[in-house]
Design a protein around this motif. Sequence first.
Motif, PDB file in Angstrom:
ATOM      1  N   ALA A 213       0.819  -1.209   0.000  1.00  0.00           N
ATOM      2  CA  ALA A 213       0.000   0.000   0.000  1.00  0.00           C
ATOM      3  C   ALA A 213       0.854   1.261   0.000  1.00  0.00           C
ATOM      4  CB  ALA A 213      -0.928  -0.003   1.213  1.00  0.00           C
ATOM      5  N   ARG A 214       2.016   1.190   0.607  1.00  0.00           N
ATOM      6  CA  ARG A 214       2.922   2.337   0.641  1.00  0.00           C
ATOM      7  C   ARG A 214       3.811   2.432  -0.594  1.00  0.00           C
ATOM      8  NH1 ARG A 214       5.087   2.563   6.944  1.00  0.00           N
ATOM      9  NH2 ARG A 214       3.761   4.327   7.537  1.00  0.00           N
ATOM     10  N   GLY A 215       3.676   1.470  -1.502  1.00  0.00           N
ATOM     11  CA  GLY A 215       4.480   1.486  -2.711  1.00  0.00           C
ATOM     12  C   GLY A 215       5.849   0.875  -2.550  1.00  0.00           C
ATOM     13  N   ASP A 216       6.076   0.114  -1.484  1.00  0.00           N
ATOM     14  CA  ASP A 216       7.352  -0.552  -1.253  1.00  0.00           C
ATOM     15  C   ASP A 216       7.167  -2.031  -1.608  1.00  0.00           C
ATOM     16  OD1 ASP A 216       9.782  -1.483  -0.439  1.00  0.00           O
ATOM     17  OD2 ASP A 216       9.597  -0.897   1.661  1.00  0.00           O
ATOM     18  N   PHE A 217       7.198  -2.324  -2.901  1.00  0.00           N
ATOM     19  CA  PHE A 217       6.853  -3.665  -3.356  1.00  0.00           C
ATOM     20  C   PHE A 217       7.942  -4.689  -3.050  1.00  0.00           C
ATOM     21  CE2 PHE A 217       4.567  -0.685  -6.186  1.00  0.00           C
ATOM     22  CZ  PHE A 217       3.280  -1.023  -5.800  1.00  0.00           C
ATOM     23  N   GLY A 218       9.184  -4.242  -2.918  1.00  0.00           N
ATOM     24  CA  GLY A 218      10.246  -5.166  -2.542  1.00  0.00           C
ATOM     25  C   GLY A 218      10.027  -5.737  -1.159  1.00  0.00           C
ATOM     26  N   THR A 219       9.649  -4.883  -0.217  1.00  0.00           N
ATOM     27  CA  THR A 219       9.355  -5.351   1.139  1.00  0.00           C
ATOM     28  C   THR A 219       8.089  -6.197   1.156  1.00  0.00           C
ATOM     29  OG1 THR A 219      10.430  -3.396   2.070  1.00  0.00           O
ATOM     30  CG2 THR A 219       8.927  -4.605   3.500  1.00  0.00           C
ATOM     31  N   GLY A 220       7.094  -5.807   0.372  1.00  0.00           N
ATOM     32  CA  GLY A 220       5.877  -6.606   0.286  1.00  0.00           C
ATOM     33  C   GLY A 220       6.162  -8.010  -0.206  1.00  0.00           C
ATOM     34  N   LYS A 221       7.058  -8.125  -1.188  1.00  0.00           N
ATOM     35  CA  LYS A 221       7.448  -9.443  -1.704  1.00  0.00           C
ATOM     36  C   LYS A 221       8.104 -10.288  -0.616  1.00  0.00           C
ATOM     37  CE  LYS A 221      10.855 -11.498  -4.803  1.00  0.00           C
ATOM     38  NZ  LYS A 221      11.953 -11.211  -5.750  1.00  0.00           N
TER      39      LYS A 221
ATOM     40  N   TYR B  20       4.649  -8.637  -6.901  1.00  0.00           N
ATOM     41  CA  TYR B  20       5.293  -9.006  -8.165  1.00  0.00           C
ATOM     42  C   TYR B  20       4.907  -8.045  -9.281  1.00  0.00           C
ATOM     43  CZ  TYR B  20       6.683 -13.504  -6.113  1.00  0.00           C
ATOM     44  OH  TYR B  20       7.245 -14.493  -5.336  1.00  0.00           O
ATOM     45  N   ALA B  21       3.639  -7.658  -9.346  1.00  0.00           N
ATOM     46  CA  ALA B  21       3.218  -6.707 -10.378  1.00  0.00           C
ATOM     47  C   ALA B  21       3.910  -5.365 -10.192  1.00  0.00           C
ATOM     48  CB  ALA B  21       1.706  -6.537 -10.348  1.00  0.00           C
ATOM     49  N   GLY B  22       4.029  -4.903  -8.957  1.00  0.00           N
ATOM     50  CA  GLY B  22       4.712  -3.640  -8.695  1.00  0.00           C
ATOM     51  C   GLY B  22       6.176  -3.676  -9.064  1.00  0.00           C
ATOM     52  N   LEU B  23       6.796  -4.860  -8.959  1.00  0.00           N
ATOM     53  CA  LEU B  23       8.206  -5.025  -9.320  1.00  0.00           C
ATOM     54  C   LEU B  23       8.400  -5.295 -10.802  1.00  0.00           C
ATOM     55  CD1 LEU B  23       9.304  -7.202  -6.281  1.00  0.00           C
ATOM     56  CD2 LEU B  23       9.966  -4.833  -6.705  1.00  0.00           C
ATOM     57  N   GLY B  24       7.298  -5.489 -11.530  1.00  0.00           N
ATOM     58  CA  GLY B  24       7.403  -5.749 -12.963  1.00  0.00           C
ATOM     59  C   GLY B  24       7.585  -7.204 -13.322  1.00  0.00           C
ATOM     60  N   ASP B  25       7.440  -8.110 -12.365  1.00  0.00           N
ATOM     61  CA  ASP B  25       7.568  -9.544 -12.621  1.00  0.00           C
ATOM     62  C   ASP B  25       6.165 -10.099 -12.864  1.00  0.00           C
ATOM     63  OD1 ASP B  25       8.219 -12.193 -12.805  1.00  0.00           O
ATOM     64  OD2 ASP B  25       9.392 -12.265 -10.950  1.00  0.00           O
TER      65      ASP B  25
ATOM     66  N   GLU C  26      13.297   5.527  -9.306  1.00  0.00           N
ATOM     67  CA  GLU C  26      12.118   4.675  -9.117  1.00  0.00           C
ATOM     68  C   GLU C  26      12.230   3.415  -9.980  1.00  0.00           C
ATOM     69  OE1 GLU C  26       8.297   3.585  -7.606  1.00  0.00           O
ATOM     70  OE2 GLU C  26       9.940   4.862  -6.917  1.00  0.00           O
ATOM     71  N   TRP C  27      12.766   3.542 -11.179  1.00  0.00           N
ATOM     72  CA  TRP C  27      12.941   2.386 -12.054  1.00  0.00           C
ATOM     73  C   TRP C  27      13.911   1.369 -11.447  1.00  0.00           C
ATOM     74  CZ3 TRP C  27      10.756  -0.076 -15.909  1.00  0.00           C
ATOM     75  CH2 TRP C  27      11.498  -0.976 -16.678  1.00  0.00           C
ATOM     76  N   ALA C  28      14.906   1.848 -10.748  1.00  0.00           N
ATOM     77  CA  ALA C  28      15.851   0.933 -10.098  1.00  0.00           C
ATOM     78  C   ALA C  28      15.146   0.080  -9.052  1.00  0.00           C
ATOM     79  CB  ALA C  28      16.991   1.731  -9.460  1.00  0.00           C
ATOM     80  N   ARG C  29      14.067   0.603  -8.456  1.00  0.00           N
ATOM     81  CA  ARG C  29      13.344  -0.138  -7.429  1.00  0.00           C
ATOM     82  C   ARG C  29      12.199  -0.964  -8.013  1.00  0.00           C
ATOM     83  NH1 ARG C  29      14.154   4.962  -4.868  1.00  0.00           N
ATOM     84  NH2 ARG C  29      12.142   5.674  -5.636  1.00  0.00           N
ATOM     85  N   HIS C  30      11.473  -0.383  -8.963  1.00  0.00           N
ATOM     86  CA  HIS C  30      10.240  -1.006  -9.453  1.00  0.00           C
ATOM     87  C   HIS C  30      10.207  -0.937 -10.972  1.00  0.00           C
ATOM     88  CE1 HIS C  30       8.878   0.681  -5.373  1.00  0.00           C
ATOM     89  NE2 HIS C  30       9.102  -0.614  -5.226  1.00  0.00           N
ATOM     90  N   LYS C  31      10.534  -2.027 -11.623  1.00  0.00           N
ATOM     91  CA  LYS C  31      10.603  -2.061 -13.094  1.00  0.00           C
ATOM     92  C   LYS C  31       9.260  -2.507 -13.675  1.00  0.00           C
ATOM     93  CE  LYS C  31      15.601  -2.780 -13.415  1.00  0.00           C
ATOM     94  NZ  LYS C  31      15.903  -2.402 -12.030  1.00  0.00           N
TER      95      LYS C  31
END
Length: 499
Positions: free
Chosen positions: A152-160, A184-189, A372-377
């Motif tokens: 929800a906070r946009g930190d998809f790496g931590t969510g994963k 996974y969707a937020g990370l681009g996977d 932002e791209w470095a974090r979420h592709k």
Amino acid sequence: MDLMREAPVSQERQQQAAPPVTFTGRKTLVAAAALVVLIAGALLIRPARTGDDARPPGPSERARAAVGMGAPVAGVDLSALVADREKWVARHPDDDASWAVLGSAYLEQARRTADPAWYPKAQSALKRSLELRPVEKGNFDAMTGMGTLANARGDFGTGKKWGELVRAQAPKRWTAYPVLVDAYAGLGDYKAAEKAMERLVDLRPGLAAFMKASQVYRDRGWREDATMSMEHAGGAAKAPAEKAYVLFRLGELAWERGDEAEALRQYEAALRTDPAQAQAQGGRARVLAALGRGGEAVRDYRLALGRAPAASLSLELGELLESLGRGEEAKVVYDGLAAQAARSGVSEELLLGRFEADHGDAAAAVRRLTAEWARHKNMQVADALGWALHRTGDDTAALEYAKKATEQGLRLAEFSYHRAVIERGLGDEAGARRHLEEALRTNPRFSPVRGPLAKDALAAIGKPAAGGPENMQPTTPWVAPELPKAKPVAKPKPKPSGR
């Protein structure tokens, strides 16, 4: 003799049908008394249970069930749940399960109201639950809550990380998979997101699974499947808040494919079901702007922002005001956007990058979006970064990101328009024409600012030259090639017949 005469008569009477049994008042009382005795005996054998209560669940019970399912909750029910759990943990501070429920309720309040004050409260409650019952002991509710909070906070790496931690300890626990789909969707996977969604549907088909399936299908560009899955979610929804959210999502799908009438119908149905649905109010404003009802659209945007001050709606309002020639009002909205995003409690890097690219410092937008791209592709960041690079004049680099945004499957008019303008800047008029036509075919009024620009750009490029693309016709007449003649095949000699 008399006995012999009476025997046939008795046999004849016995063969006659017995008269029907009728209940007199006395018999009815006896039967009722017997039934009471039987029921009392059954109750002595199995005492009454909680599930035997025929009364409908109260507000806090309804909210607790919905929060556990990851479903939207009515504001009144949610407030009742928060008050109930706050009182409970005040008297029972060591109840880890109640702390987890309270943290999830706080998070739902943040989602519903866009009030950033709820996020730190949610984090504190979930952390308290994990202190009482740590990860090693399988506090899955708190772990799932932490993953949902990170997404929800946009930190998809931590969510994963949280979602995969739950899945590793309990692979069949379905609540881990909605967290993983979003992460996974937020990370681009997107392949991993699809696999997580399929596992979720296998484990627990229902409201949450159908909504995630619709999300995955939309990202793949499968519009019909996305709509059908969301309709299945509507069939599984029970509470008004759940139904309203499904109607809002159906409106979004209709809007993205350019069906304004259907989108307006779904948004208004959502508002009738749950008048506090701020997202549906913003969607209705978007459609009204596309239909040329600018004054009503401005009113609806302001109503939506009054209910849930989302920065994305503020940006849409500013661009609508700009398109209506109300530049001073638009400037007021733009000037407050950065401060509003900073107060939101979530990562707004993507939105601020888009805003700066169109209305501020494009070079700053490139720096922000590169980080932002470095974090979420994901596709949204790729599109925004490509557009920001174009605004700085680097169309060669911009095209690479525009391709990443448009070739994954998601079909959005905004993405096609951005790629077309970048291609035109590189001199590729054929590609620009193709993607401008795609943008206007997908949704001709996708933006009050960029929609008219797309039409003007397509008119400026014009139609392709007659005769088709260049160098398709051969410069010399066609001559049939001389093929080698086939060699005759010798016929086999007949075998002599044996005698």
